[in-house]
Design a protein around this motif. Sequence first.
Motif, PDB file in Angstrom:
ATOM      1  N   THR A 164     -55.971 -63.766 -12.116  1.00 17.04           N
ATOM      2  CA  THR A 164     -54.466 -63.885 -11.764  1.00 17.04           C
ATOM      3  C   THR A 164     -53.640 -64.119 -13.430  1.00 17.04           C
ATOM      4  OG1 THR A 164     -54.844 -65.195  -9.845  1.00 17.04           O
ATOM      5  CG2 THR A 164     -52.726 -65.563 -10.824  1.00 17.04           C
ATOM      6  N   ALA A 165     -54.354 -64.943 -14.163  1.00 12.83           N
ATOM      7  CA  ALA A 165     -53.704 -64.979 -15.493  1.00 12.83           C
ATOM      8  C   ALA A 165     -53.435 -63.704 -16.263  1.00 12.83           C
ATOM      9  CB  ALA A 165     -54.587 -66.085 -16.398  1.00 12.83           C
ATOM     10  N   LEU A 166     -54.489 -62.939 -16.145  1.00 15.18           N
ATOM     11  CA  LEU A 166     -54.356 -61.479 -16.727  1.00 15.18           C
ATOM     12  C   LEU A 166     -53.604 -60.656 -16.118  1.00 15.18           C
ATOM     13  CD1 LEU A 166     -58.378 -60.541 -17.090  1.00 15.18           C
ATOM     14  CD2 LEU A 166     -56.718 -61.241 -18.938  1.00 15.18           C
ATOM     15  N   VAL A 167     -53.234 -60.728 -14.692  1.00  8.22           N
ATOM     16  CA  VAL A 167     -52.039 -59.969 -14.205  1.00  8.22           C
ATOM     17  C   VAL A 167     -50.821 -60.537 -14.534  1.00  8.22           C
ATOM     18  CG1 VAL A 167     -50.928 -59.722 -12.054  1.00  8.22           C
ATOM     19  CG2 VAL A 167     -53.522 -59.265 -12.055  1.00  8.22           C
ATOM     20  N   VAL A 168     -50.583 -61.852 -14.616  1.00  8.58           N
ATOM     21  CA  VAL A 168     -49.533 -62.330 -15.029  1.00  8.58           C
ATOM     22  C   VAL A 168     -49.322 -61.929 -16.659  1.00  8.58           C
ATOM     23  CG1 VAL A 168     -47.933 -64.312 -15.464  1.00  8.58           C
ATOM     24  CG2 VAL A 168     -49.568 -64.240 -13.545  1.00  8.58           C
ATOM     25  N   TRP A 169     -50.122 -62.076 -17.138  1.00  9.11           N
ATOM     26  CA  TRP A 169     -50.106 -61.674 -18.743  1.00  9.11           C
ATOM     27  C   TRP A 169     -49.629 -60.235 -19.066  1.00  9.11           C
ATOM     28  CZ3 TRP A 169     -53.762 -59.315 -22.501  1.00  9.11           C
ATOM     29  CH2 TRP A 169     -53.347 -59.365 -23.832  1.00  9.11           C
ATOM     30  N   ILE A 170     -50.347 -59.363 -18.168  1.00 10.96           N
ATOM     31  CA  ILE A 170     -50.091 -57.869 -18.300  1.00 10.96           C
ATOM     32  C   ILE A 170     -48.763 -57.437 -17.922  1.00 10.96           C
ATOM     33  CG2 ILE A 170     -50.614 -55.582 -17.479  1.00 10.96           C
ATOM     34  CD1 ILE A 170     -53.691 -56.775 -17.545  1.00 10.96           C
ATOM     35  N   ALA A 208     -49.585 -65.366  -6.899  1.00 13.89           N
ATOM     36  CA  ALA A 208     -49.714 -66.863  -6.147  1.00 13.89           C
ATOM     37  C   ALA A 208     -50.569 -67.004  -5.005  1.00 13.89           C
ATOM     38  CB  ALA A 208     -48.325 -67.403  -6.196  1.00 13.89           C
ATOM     39  N   PRO A 209     -50.235 -65.883  -3.990  1.00  9.59           N
ATOM     40  CA  PRO A 209     -50.985 -66.015  -2.597  1.00  9.59           C
ATOM     41  C   PRO A 209     -52.541 -66.136  -2.816  1.00  9.59           C
ATOM     42  CG  PRO A 209     -49.293 -64.498  -2.349  1.00  9.59           C
ATOM     43  CD  PRO A 209     -49.370 -64.756  -3.914  1.00  9.59           C
ATOM     44  N   PRO A 213     -52.876 -76.015  -4.287  1.00  9.58           N
ATOM     45  CA  PRO A 213     -51.591 -76.198  -3.957  1.00  9.58           C
ATOM     46  C   PRO A 213     -50.498 -75.175  -4.179  1.00  9.58           C
ATOM     47  CG  PRO A 213     -52.815 -78.103  -4.673  1.00  9.58           C
ATOM     48  CD  PRO A 213     -53.432 -77.291  -4.924  1.00  9.58           C
ATOM     49  N   GLU A 214     -49.647 -75.109  -3.458  1.00  5.65           N
ATOM     50  CA  GLU A 214     -48.533 -74.085  -4.055  1.00  5.65           C
ATOM     51  C   GLU A 214     -47.870 -74.370  -5.184  1.00  5.65           C
ATOM     52  OE1 GLU A 214     -45.989 -71.918  -0.641  1.00  5.65           O
ATOM     53  OE2 GLU A 214     -46.102 -73.864  -0.269  1.00  5.65           O
ATOM     54  N   TYR A 215     -47.544 -75.916  -5.289  1.00  2.10           N
ATOM     55  CA  TYR A 215     -46.894 -76.010  -6.711  1.00  2.10           C
ATOM     56  C   TYR A 215     -47.696 -76.025  -7.917  1.00  2.10           C
ATOM     57  CZ  TYR A 215     -49.699 -80.497  -6.554  1.00  2.10           C
ATOM     58  OH  TYR A 215     -50.782 -81.543  -6.626  1.00  2.10           O
ATOM     59  N   ALA A 216     -49.269 -76.250  -7.638  1.00  2.00           N
ATOM     60  CA  ALA A 216     -50.085 -75.766  -9.007  1.00  2.00           C
ATOM     61  C   ALA A 216     -50.136 -74.405  -9.142  1.00  2.00           C
ATOM     62  CB  ALA A 216     -51.321 -76.594  -8.753  1.00  2.00           C
ATOM     63  N   ALA A 217     -50.054 -73.424  -8.130  1.00  2.00           N
ATOM     64  CA  ALA A 217     -50.265 -71.978  -8.266  1.00  2.00           C
ATOM     65  C   ALA A 217     -48.839 -71.536  -8.999  1.00  2.00           C
ATOM     66  CB  ALA A 217     -50.583 -71.242  -7.006  1.00  2.00           C
ATOM     67  N   HIS A 218     -47.789 -71.989  -8.567  1.00  4.11           N
ATOM     68  CA  HIS A 218     -46.684 -71.566  -9.138  1.00  4.11           C
ATOM     69  C   HIS A 218     -46.412 -72.030 -10.433  1.00  4.11           C
ATOM     70  CE1 HIS A 218     -44.298 -69.460  -5.929  1.00  4.11           C
ATOM     71  NE2 HIS A 218     -45.426 -70.058  -5.351  1.00  4.11           N
ATOM     72  N   MET A 219     -46.685 -73.267 -11.285  1.00  5.54           N
ATOM     73  CA  MET A 219     -46.761 -73.640 -12.267  1.00  5.54           C
ATOM     74  C   MET A 219     -47.723 -72.961 -13.266  1.00  5.54           C
ATOM     75  SD  MET A 219     -44.249 -75.992 -12.663  1.00  5.54           S
ATOM     76  CE  MET A 219     -44.528 -76.962 -14.227  1.00  5.54           C
ATOM     77  N   PHE A 220     -48.935 -72.562 -12.619  1.00 11.74           N
ATOM     78  CA  PHE A 220     -49.941 -71.908 -13.315  1.00 11.74           C
ATOM     79  C   PHE A 220     -49.320 -70.468 -13.701  1.00 11.74           C
ATOM     80  CE2 PHE A 220     -53.219 -68.547 -13.418  1.00 11.74           C
ATOM     81  CZ  PHE A 220     -54.172 -69.197 -14.069  1.00 11.74           C
ATOM     82  N   ILE A 221     -48.629 -69.922 -12.811  1.00 15.16           N
ATOM     83  CA  ILE A 221     -48.114 -68.474 -13.227  1.00 15.16           C
ATOM     84  C   ILE A 221     -46.926 -68.659 -13.970  1.00 15.16           C
ATOM     85  CG2 ILE A 221     -46.793 -66.664 -11.905  1.00 15.16           C
ATOM     86  CD1 ILE A 221     -48.551 -66.987  -9.822  1.00 15.16           C
ATOM     87  N   PHE A 222     -45.977 -69.609 -14.106  1.00 15.84           N
ATOM     88  CA  PHE A 222     -45.015 -70.094 -14.902  1.00 15.84           C
ATOM     89  C   PHE A 222     -45.396 -69.962 -16.433  1.00 15.84           C
ATOM     90  CE2 PHE A 222     -42.532 -73.239 -16.910  1.00 15.84           C
ATOM     91  CZ  PHE A 222     -41.380 -72.552 -17.251  1.00 15.84           C
ATOM     92  N   TYR A 223     -46.655 -70.856 -16.438  1.00 17.31           N
ATOM     93  CA  TYR A 223     -46.942 -71.028 -17.905  1.00 17.31           C
ATOM     94  C   TYR A 223     -47.294 -69.720 -18.501  1.00 17.31           C
ATOM     95  CZ  TYR A 223     -46.117 -75.970 -18.345  1.00 17.31           C
ATOM     96  OH  TYR A 223     -45.428 -77.180 -18.485  1.00 17.31           O
TER      97      TYR A 223
END
Length: 677
Positions: A488-494, A513-514, A522-532
Amino acid sequence: MTEHQHQAERAQLSADIDAAALRKAEDYIEQEEGAANRLKGWLAAFVTLVAVAMSAYHLYSAYTIVPAQTLRATHLAFVLFLCFLVFPVARRFRHRIMWWDWIAALASIAVAYYLIQGGDDLTDRNTTPLPWDIFFGVILIVLVLEAMRRTSGWIMPIICAAFLAYALGGPWLPAPWTHKGYEVGRLIGVMYMTLEGIFGVALDVSSTLIILFTIFGAFLQYSGAGKFYLDFSFSAMGGKPTGAGRTVVLASFLLGGPSGSGVATTVTLGSVAYPMLQKVGYEKNAAGGLLSAGGLGAIISPPVLGAAAFLIAEFLKISYLDVLLMAVIPTVLFYFALFLMVEIDARKYGMHEAVFEQVDSVWNLTRKYWFHFLSLISIVVFMLWGFSPVMSVFWATVVSLATSFVRRDTALIPYDIFRGGGTGRKLARSPLVKALEGGSIGVLNVAATCAGAGIIVGVVTLTGLGLKFSSIVIDYAGGSLLLTAVFTALVVWIVGLAVPVTASYIICAVIAAPALIKLGVPEYAAHMFIFYYAVLSEVSPPTALSPFAAAAITGGDPYRTTLQCWKYTVPAFLLPFMFVLDPAGYGLLLMGSTKALATADWWLIAEVTVTAAIGIAALAAGFQGWALRRASRIERTLLIVAGFALAYPTRMADLVGIALVMAVLAVQYLWPQPQTA
C-alpha cells in the motif's frame, strides 16, 4: 576600479544571483499551483472583483445555510471561471485572456446554472438522463480536465481520463479487472447529476473547509503574521551552531499555518534562512534538504495541516478536531527527528557560532505582535468550544481581521482610509481586498484537483474497483498485514510521484485503504497511513517540488538535495507502519478520537510514544553516522536495525531495539575514539 566599486559590483552580482534563484524557485511553485497570468488594467480589476466576490460568498455560506447542491455547483463555477481567466492555455499566451478563455469561463457558468435550475427533477433522472443533461455533463468533464491541466499539468487529467475509459470499457478488460461496463449516459448521470461524482466528497470539502482555510491563511499573510513568525524564530534561536537549523525547524512549523503549502513554505523560508545556514557551515545540498524537510512539515502540522486532512474528516465522518488530535504525536515526533538531525549536523560538520542580525528581541516581538499567535490557536479553541470546523475557521478569520487593528502596521484596512478623498480606491488597494483575492486564487489548483478526483471516486464507486483492487493486493501479500502495508505504501508513493498530495490521498483512499481495513486496521489508522505517504509526493522525484525549489535557492543539485531531504525525513516516515501493524500503535494517533481517548490506556500511549522517539533517534543517528561520536559502519548498521525494530510496536521488537541502542551507546562511551568497521 576602486575597492568601493568592486564591492558594489559584487553586491549587485550577488543580488542578481539571488533574484535568479528566487525566480527559478517560483517556477517550482508554479508547477504546483499553475503558471498564473499577471494581468493589468481593467482585466486585473475584473479578476480581483470576481475573486473577492468568491471569498465573500464562501464566508457568507459558512455563516448561513446554503443547500449542498447549490453551494458545490456555485463553488465549481467560481473555480472554473477564474481558472480559465487566471491560467493560460499555454505559456506563450500568458498575461492575456484569449477569446477561447472567455468561452470556457462562460461555459462554466452555464453548466452550473443548468444544474442548479434543474433542482430535484434533474437529480431524480440521473439513471435516465436527457440529451441536454448528457451535453452539459460532457462539457463539465471537459472543463474540469482542462482546468486541472492548466493548474497542475497533464498527469492528473490523463489519470482521470484513464478511469473514465475503465468505466466505459469494462467488458473488454482482462480478468480480474473486468466489469459489465457503463454507457456514457449512465456515467454522466453519476458524475454530473448526483453528489457522488464531480460534486462528491472532495468538492464538498473544497467548497467548505479548504476555501475557508485558504482565506484564513491569506488574512494571516497580509496582516504580517508570516513575517512575525520568521522574525520570532530568528530571535528565539540565537547565534549558536545549532541555532540556524533550529530556526528553520521552528519557522517551518509556524509558517505552515499561513501558507498551507510545502513548496511555498520552503521558498519563503529558504530565501531568508539560506544565508544563515551557509554562514554556520551547511553545504548547499544539506541546506536545501533541511529547508525542504521543514516545508514538508507544514503539510502535516496542526492546526491547519494540508488540504487532504480535511478530506480525512469527511471520508471518515469524524470531526476535524479528531484529525488534529491524531496528528499531534506524529507531528511532535517529526519535528523531534528534525531537531535531532540539526543537533547531529552541528557536531558532524563542525559548525561554528555565527552572529546574525536580530530584528528585535523575542520579548519585544511578542509584546508587539502577540495577537498573531491568538489568530493561529483560535481555530482549535473554537473547536474545543463545540463549534463545527467550518464555523471555527470562519470565526478565526474574524479574529484575525479584528486583531489586525491592534497595530497600525498590521491593519487589514488602513487607519486613514476615510481621511481625504479616494476612499473607494484606497479600499480596493487595501490588504483586506488582497487577502480576499488571495484566498480565492490560492484555492484554484486544489479545487480543480478535487473536482477531478470526484471523477475517480465516482468511477471507483460505480465499478467497485476499490474492493477489487484491495483483494488483488491482499492476494499478492498472501494475507500478511506487513506486506499489505508495504504494498500500500508503494502504491501511494508511486501515485504520489505524478500527482499532488491531495489527489494522491483521494485516489489511494478509495482504491488502497480497503485492503488495510479488510485486514483489521481501523479506518482512521488506514487513512492516516495513506495521508502520510501521500505527503511524500512533495519530496519524491520526478515531482520533488520542495527539494527542487530549495536547490534553486541554494544553488545545489536538485537530486542530491532530494536525497538529503529523505535523510532528514525518512526516520519520521516509518511512523505510519507503527500505527497499522499492531493495536499498540494506535496510541500514536491518540486512539483516533476524543471519545476513545476518554477511556484510553495512557500508559500504553506513553510507552509507544517513547519507543517511537527512541527508534527515530536511532534512525537519525544511523542515517547521519553520528551518535556520541562518529559511528563506524557496524554501529550505523546496528542503529538502523534498532530503529526499524522499534518501529514495529511489539514488546519483543522494542526490547531488541532498545538493547541494540544501549549497546552502541555503551561502546561509543567506553571507546571514545572511532573504531574501524
